[in-house]
Write a protein that holds these residues in place. Structure first.
Motif, PDB file in Angstrom:
ATOM      1  N   PRO A   1     -20.626 -10.142 -11.361  1.00  0.00           N
ATOM      2  CA  PRO A   1     -19.752  -8.957 -10.349  1.00  0.00           C
ATOM      3  C   PRO A   1     -18.392  -9.729 -10.263  1.00  0.00           C
ATOM      4  O   PRO A   1     -17.878  -9.959  -9.034  1.00  0.00           O
ATOM      5  N   TYR A   2     -17.650 -10.070 -11.173  1.00  0.00           N
ATOM      6  CA  TYR A   2     -16.131 -10.923 -11.104  1.00  0.00           C
ATOM      7  C   TYR A   2     -15.088  -9.912 -10.881  1.00  0.00           C
ATOM      8  O   TYR A   2     -13.976 -10.274 -10.523  1.00  0.00           O
ATOM      9  N   CYS A   3     -15.237  -8.594 -10.966  1.00  0.00           N
ATOM     10  CA  CYS A   3     -14.124  -7.789 -10.907  1.00  0.00           C
ATOM     11  C   CYS A   3     -13.377  -7.756  -9.595  1.00  0.00           C
ATOM     12  O   CYS A   3     -12.149  -7.935  -9.304  1.00  0.00           O
ATOM     13  N   SER A   4     -14.161  -7.804  -8.464  1.00  0.00           N
ATOM     14  CA  SER A   4     -13.509  -7.553  -7.091  1.00  0.00           C
ATOM     15  C   SER A   4     -12.763  -9.056  -6.814  1.00  0.00           C
ATOM     16  O   SER A   4     -11.625  -9.005  -6.457  1.00  0.00           O
ATOM     17  N   ASP A   5     -13.333  -9.951  -7.267  1.00  0.00           N
ATOM     18  CA  ASP A   5     -12.455 -11.387  -7.115  1.00  0.00           C
ATOM     19  C   ASP A   5     -11.356 -11.418  -7.699  1.00  0.00           C
ATOM     20  O   ASP A   5     -10.361 -11.634  -7.272  1.00  0.00           O
ATOM     21  N   TYR A   6     -11.280 -11.011  -9.240  1.00  0.00           N
ATOM     22  CA  TYR A   6     -10.266 -11.282  -9.883  1.00  0.00           C
ATOM     23  C   TYR A   6      -9.171  -9.918  -9.717  1.00  0.00           C
ATOM     24  O   TYR A   6      -8.197 -10.368 -10.064  1.00  0.00           O
ATOM     25  N   LEU A   7      -9.740  -8.739  -9.154  1.00  0.00           N
ATOM     26  CA  LEU A   7      -8.838  -7.560  -9.149  1.00  0.00           C
ATOM     27  C   LEU A   7      -8.131  -7.561  -7.926  1.00  0.00           C
ATOM     28  O   LEU A   7      -7.037  -7.127  -7.759  1.00  0.00           O
TER      29      LEU A   7
END
Length: 274
Positions: free
Chosen positions: A114-120
């Motif tokens: 679930p990396y999108c929240s951190d990176y976005l």
């Protein structure tokens, strides 16, 4: 003077928090900066809601987007945009995926990665805040719009008591923590509202949504069917639960009756928190 970064997600809870911080005497002496981090996949109704926050409440909202690179060793940056120049075609999201896939990982964000929240959201916001306020431990605090229903899954009273970096005004500043009922009462008194049901969230077809919710989203209408097809083809992976592809979901949405998924947790977790 204390610095306070007020994170506005585009939903009703964070907007209520922003209005509270703007008007309550408790925060009168704070240096307040209101920021929305755009992914390019937000629904147009969300953007209209943000425009009304600026129009009716005169909240000086800063809009940022993550800046990414496929060159190894280059981290996440950000840029400041406005309502006329912001990404509405999910190019920011696509750039983020390419950035994350330049190293050891290969695939789309999903329940297992679930990396999108951190990176976005988190990383661009932190970079923006560090440039604005400095990197010191006590250089600023972060205001998060959690409401009563977010406890204890996303935050507990024990965590709130020891957290010196983040504050949660909807939970701590009222005699009774603000929940859905209190939000409804507040928004019924305002000259504008979020023009979309809460179940649709901010980002269209967020993979954190349950399958029935995603089916409802597709039936409601989405701009990004072809975008998901392209991403799945490029990275040979899927985002959605049980490894369903976007075409699987489209087929399910075309069924004439409401389908049941008895073994799937229907609770949606599509709240990007920093």
């Amino acid at each position: 003077m204390k610095n306070l970064l007020v994170t506005v997600s585009g939903g009703r809870s964070s907007a209520r928090m922003a209005r509270h911080i703007q008007t309550h005497p408790k925060y009168a002496d704070y240096n307040k900066v209101y920021v929305f981090c755009n992914t390019g996949m937000e629904r147009p109704e969300t953007i209209d809601f943000l425009k009304n926050i600026v129009k009716y409440w005169k909240i000086p909202l800063t809009i940022i987007e993550g800046v990414y690179s496929t060159e190894k060793g280059v981290g996440v940056g950000y840029k400041v945009v406005d309502f006329d120049t912001m990404d509405m075609q999910a190019q920011t999201f696509a750039n983020m995926i390419a950035h994350y896939n330049k190293g050891h990982y290969n695939g789309l964000p999903n329940m297992g990665a679930p990396y999108c929240s951190d990176y976005l959201k988190s990383n661009p916001t932190k970079k923006f805040a560090n440039d604005l306020f400095g990197k010191g431990k006590d250089s600023y605090q972060l205001a998060i719009g959690y409401r009563k229903e977010d406890m204890p899954k996303r935050i507990s009273w024990a965590e709130i008591k020891v957290d010196t970096k983040r504050i949660f005004p909807l939970l701590t500043d009222f005699e009774v923590p603000i929940g859905q009922q209190e939000l409804n009462k507040f928004w019924n008194s305002q000259p504008f509202k979020l023009g979309i049901h809460n179940k649709f969230g901010n980002c269209e077809l967020c993979w954190k949504k349950s399958t029935p919710n995603l089916i409802d989203n597709i039936r409601y209408g989405t701009r990004f069917i072809d975008w998901f097809k392209e991403m799945e083809s490029t990275y040979q992976s899927t985002m959605f639960r049980d490894r369903r592809s976007i075409e699987d979901l489209v087929r399910l949405a075309q069924e004439p009756i409401q389908l049941s998924f008895p073994f799937e947790n229907s609770a949606d977790g599509c709240v990007c928190s920093f």
